[in-house]
Design an enzyme around this catalytic site. Structure first.
Site, mmCIF file in Angstrom:
data_model
loop_
_atom_site.group_PDB
_atom_site.id
_atom_site.type_symbol
_atom_site.label_atom_id
_atom_site.label_comp_id
_atom_site.label_asym_id
_atom_site.label_seq_id
_atom_site.Cartn_x
_atom_site.Cartn_y
_atom_site.Cartn_z
ATOM 1 N N HIS A 1 1.413 4.905 -2.486
ATOM 2 C CA HIS A 1 0.910 5.676 -3.637
ATOM 3 C C HIS A 1 2.072 6.221 -4.457
ATOM 4 O O HIS A 1 3.079 6.666 -3.910
ATOM 5 C CB HIS A 1 0.006 6.816 -3.157
ATOM 6 C CG HIS A 1 -1.247 6.334 -2.498
ATOM 7 N ND1 HIS A 1 -2.446 6.239 -3.167
ATOM 8 C CD2 HIS A 1 -1.472 5.874 -1.238
ATOM 9 C CE1 HIS A 1 -3.375 5.773 -2.332
ATOM 10 N NE2 HIS A 1 -2.807 5.536 -1.152
ATOM 11 N N ARG B 1 3.526 16.366 -15.470
ATOM 12 C CA ARG B 1 2.848 16.914 -16.663
ATOM 13 C C ARG B 1 3.152 16.192 -17.960
ATOM 14 O O ARG B 1 2.449 16.371 -18.944
ATOM 15 C CB ARG B 1 3.244 18.390 -16.819
ATOM 16 C CG ARG B 1 2.839 19.181 -15.595
ATOM 17 C CD ARG B 1 3.016 20.657 -15.770
ATOM 18 N NE ARG B 1 2.819 21.331 -14.491
ATOM 19 C CZ ARG B 1 3.128 22.580 -14.263
ATOM 20 N NH1 ARG B 1 3.656 23.327 -15.222
ATOM 21 N NH2 ARG B 1 2.909 23.098 -13.077
ATOM 22 N N GLU C 1 -10.816 4.306 6.689
ATOM 23 C CA GLU C 1 -9.678 5.165 7.054
ATOM 24 C C GLU C 1 -10.206 6.415 7.766
ATOM 25 O O GLU C 1 -9.695 6.789 8.812
ATOM 26 C CB GLU C 1 -8.899 5.556 5.777
ATOM 27 C CG GLU C 1 -7.705 6.477 6.044
ATOM 28 C CD GLU C 1 -7.035 6.974 4.766
ATOM 29 O OE1 GLU C 1 -7.669 6.933 3.692
ATOM 30 O OE2 GLU C 1 -5.865 7.421 4.847
ATOM 31 N N GLY D 1 -8.957 8.466 -1.850
ATOM 32 C CA GLY D 1 -9.452 9.814 -1.588
ATOM 33 C C GLY D 1 -10.358 9.843 -0.365
ATOM 34 O O GLY D 1 -10.464 8.867 0.377
ATOM 35 N N HIS E 1 0.854 -1.196 0.000
ATOM 36 C CA HIS E 1 0.000 0.000 0.000
ATOM 37 C C HIS E 1 0.886 1.241 0.000
ATOM 38 O O HIS E 1 1.265 1.756 1.055
ATOM 39 C CB HIS E 1 -0.934 -0.014 1.215
ATOM 40 C CG HIS E 1 -1.967 1.065 1.177
ATOM 41 N ND1 HIS E 1 -3.322 0.820 1.281
ATOM 42 C CD2 HIS E 1 -1.875 2.414 1.008
ATOM 43 C CE1 HIS E 1 -3.996 1.949 1.205
ATOM 44 N NE2 HIS E 1 -3.122 2.944 1.037
HETATM 45 N N1 V47 Z 1 -4.132 7.963 2.735
HETATM 46 C C1 V47 Z 1 -4.845 8.057 1.597
HETATM 47 N N2 V47 Z 1 -6.159 7.796 1.601
HETATM 48 C C2 V47 Z 1 -6.892 7.914 0.484
HETATM 49 N N3 V47 Z 1 -6.371 8.299 -0.702
HETATM 50 C C3 V47 Z 1 -5.062 8.592 -0.733
HETATM 51 C C4 V47 Z 1 -4.261 8.462 0.390
HETATM 52 N N4 V47 Z 1 -2.999 8.800 0.052
HETATM 53 C C5 V47 Z 1 -3.002 9.107 -1.229
HETATM 54 N N5 V47 Z 1 -4.235 8.970 -1.721
HETATM 55 C C6 V47 Z 1 -4.582 9.242 -3.113
HETATM 56 O O1 V47 Z 1 -5.288 10.431 -3.190
HETATM 57 C C7 V47 Z 1 -6.109 10.368 -4.328
HETATM 58 C C8 V47 Z 1 -7.238 11.358 -4.119
HETATM 59 C C9 V47 Z 1 -7.468 12.272 -5.290
HETATM 60 C C10 V47 Z 1 -8.780 12.954 -5.163
HETATM 61 O O2 V47 Z 1 -9.465 12.804 -4.187
HETATM 62 C C11 V47 Z 1 -9.244 13.835 -6.251
HETATM 63 C C12 V47 Z 1 -10.462 14.469 -6.101
HETATM 64 C C13 V47 Z 1 -10.886 15.336 -7.115
HETATM 65 C C14 V47 Z 1 -10.110 15.541 -8.250
HETATM 66 C C15 V47 Z 1 -8.895 14.886 -8.362
HETATM 67 C C16 V47 Z 1 -8.024 15.130 -9.553
HETATM 68 O O3 V47 Z 1 -7.058 14.402 -9.771
HETATM 69 O O4 V47 Z 1 -8.273 16.096 -10.303
HETATM 70 C C17 V47 Z 1 -8.466 14.020 -7.381
HETATM 71 C C18 V47 Z 1 -6.598 8.959 -4.336
HETATM 72 O O5 V47 Z 1 -7.014 8.494 -5.563
HETATM 73 C C19 V47 Z 1 -5.427 8.180 -3.763
HETATM 74 O O6 V47 Z 1 -4.675 7.531 -4.737
HETATM 75 ZN ZN ZN Z 2 -3.580 4.913 0.682
#
Ligand code: V47
Ligand code: ZN
Length: 353
Positions: free
Chosen positions: A29, A82, A213, A183, A27
């Site tokens: 990212h 990017r 979580e 997320g 786990h």
């Molecule tokens: N502890 C965590 N617990 C949960 N997730 C975690 C954790 N750590 C990292 N993540 C990551 O954060 C991303 C979130 C991205 C997100 O919410 C979002 C919302 C709206 C638009 C966009 C965009 O890209 O425009 C993105 C997740 O997909 C995940 O891979």
């Molecule tokens: Zn995570």
């Protein structure tokens, strides 16, 4: 690494043992693994970014008031990536950092929607991660596999795009093994993602959503019932539901526990209140993971040291945790047997008089 968020306080010998222990990381990212070195290199390529490059300033920048703040900061790092070459650099350097910690196998959670919606060409993106995966295996001996996750808060459009990227023959990368959901959880019910998980599972992918979580045990039940979760990302709030603990133990559904992450995002108040001990006591398969290590001032080795302290483990106990991760991985049986044997050989040599 200095400025640890959580003081592991394991004896020096145990730290050395952990540093050399062959490990699997289940786990972690992709973007959340960008170290200060990688962030600085990406920021130098894109000087208009608001992400600081000085490591001292980054420590402040990576101090979060709550989970929502964490996601805001996370997305500012996403904005640094990017081009396919940025993706390749990030992936290859993350593999280097894992290899340095004796990580033999890692399942890296990638959010391709965040990159394709920002304009990176999908085939260029997939070619970049695959190129880095093959280079990392050849050069560092670390095997990488991918989990593509839906950023749930971005809505069903993101779910559709993620499952398409994960299942369309033309696009789907060779290293992809699983499908996730990440997320914020509040206001993002898990059941709505069932059709997308059904399609991913039908295409041969394993189901590994985050759940429990930042919300209660009902979210973990939803992940099990509707998303057919084979492992649970975090699952922290399962501790509030004895029936759920018994279910996870009986069905051998491993938890991907990330102790320091839970403190950094304020999902758990203090490390001594972390429920990892209750999970072990309930007979659940616990795996130790790092989530977004540089953002949380940690790495996988430190997470093992934290676990050693919380669970009062010696070398054999730590080796057992490392083997849990190998067993719970989506590596083939021969690959699992090879890393498990390496863990046994290493531990026996360490403990030999
Ligand atoms: N502890 C965590 N617990 C949960 N997730 C975690 C954790 N750590 C990292 N993540 C990551 O954060 C991303 C979130 C991205 C997100 O919410 C979002 C919302 C709206 C638009 C966009 C965009 O890209 O425009 C993105 C997740 O997909 C995940 O891979
Ligand atoms: Zn995570």
């Amino acid at each position: 690494m200095t400025d640890r968020l959580v003081d592991a306080r394991a004896p020096r010998d145990l730290h050395s043992f952990i540093a050399g222990l062959p490990k699997a990381e289940l786990h972690v990212h992709h973007v959340g693994s960008a170290s200060p070195r990688i962030v600085a290199e990406l920021a130098a390529r894109h000087p208009d970014s608001k992400v600081p490059t000085d490591p001292e300033a980054l420590v402040d920048y990576f101090t979060f008031t709550d989970f929502a703040h964490f996601i805001d900061v996370y997305l500012s790092v996403v904005d640094l990536i990017r081009t396919p070459e940025d993706v390749r650099l990030l992936t290859y350097e993350v593999a280097r950092d894992l290899a340095r910690q004796q990580v033999r196998y890692a399942e890296l959670t990638i959010t391709p929607f965040s990159s394709t919606r920002r304009g990176i060409d999908e085939l260029g993106f997939m070619a970049a991660i695959e190129d880095a995966r093959k280079a990392a295996e050849a050069e560092f001996g670390t095997v990488l596999r991918w989990c593509f996750d839906i950023p749930g808060e971005a809505g069903l459009e993101s779910a559709e795009e993620t499952v398409r990227l994960a299942t369309e023959d033309r696009v789907r990368p060779e290293g992809l093994v699983s499908f996730g959901l990440g997320g914020p959880e509040i206001g993002v019910p898990r059941p709505q993602f069932k059709p997308y998980f059904d399609r991913a599972i039908a295409a041969g992918l394993h189901s590994v959503p985050h759940a429990g979580e930042t919300t209660g045990p009902e979210t973990v039940w939803d992940a099990l019932t509707h998303l057919r979760a084979e492992r649970i990302g975090h699952g922290t709030s399962s501790a509030q539901d004895p029936k759920l603990l018994a279910h996870l133990a009986e069905h051998r559904i491993p938890l991907e526990v990330c102790p320091t992450s839970n403190i950094a995002t304020r999902a758990v108040r203090t490390i001594d209140e972390h429920p990892i001990k209750e999970f072990v006591r309930a007979g659940i398969v616990v795996t130790i993971n790092s989530d977004d290590p540089p953002m949380f001032g940690t790495d996988l080795n430190n997470e093992y040291a934290v676990a050693a302290r919380l669970l009062d483990l010696d070398e054999r106990g730590l080796a057992g945790l490392a083997k849990n991760a190998v067993d719970a991985s989506f590596l083939d049986d021969a690959g699992k047997a090879r890393i498990s044997a390496e863990i046994d050989t290493y531990t026996a040599a360490w403990l030999a008089p």
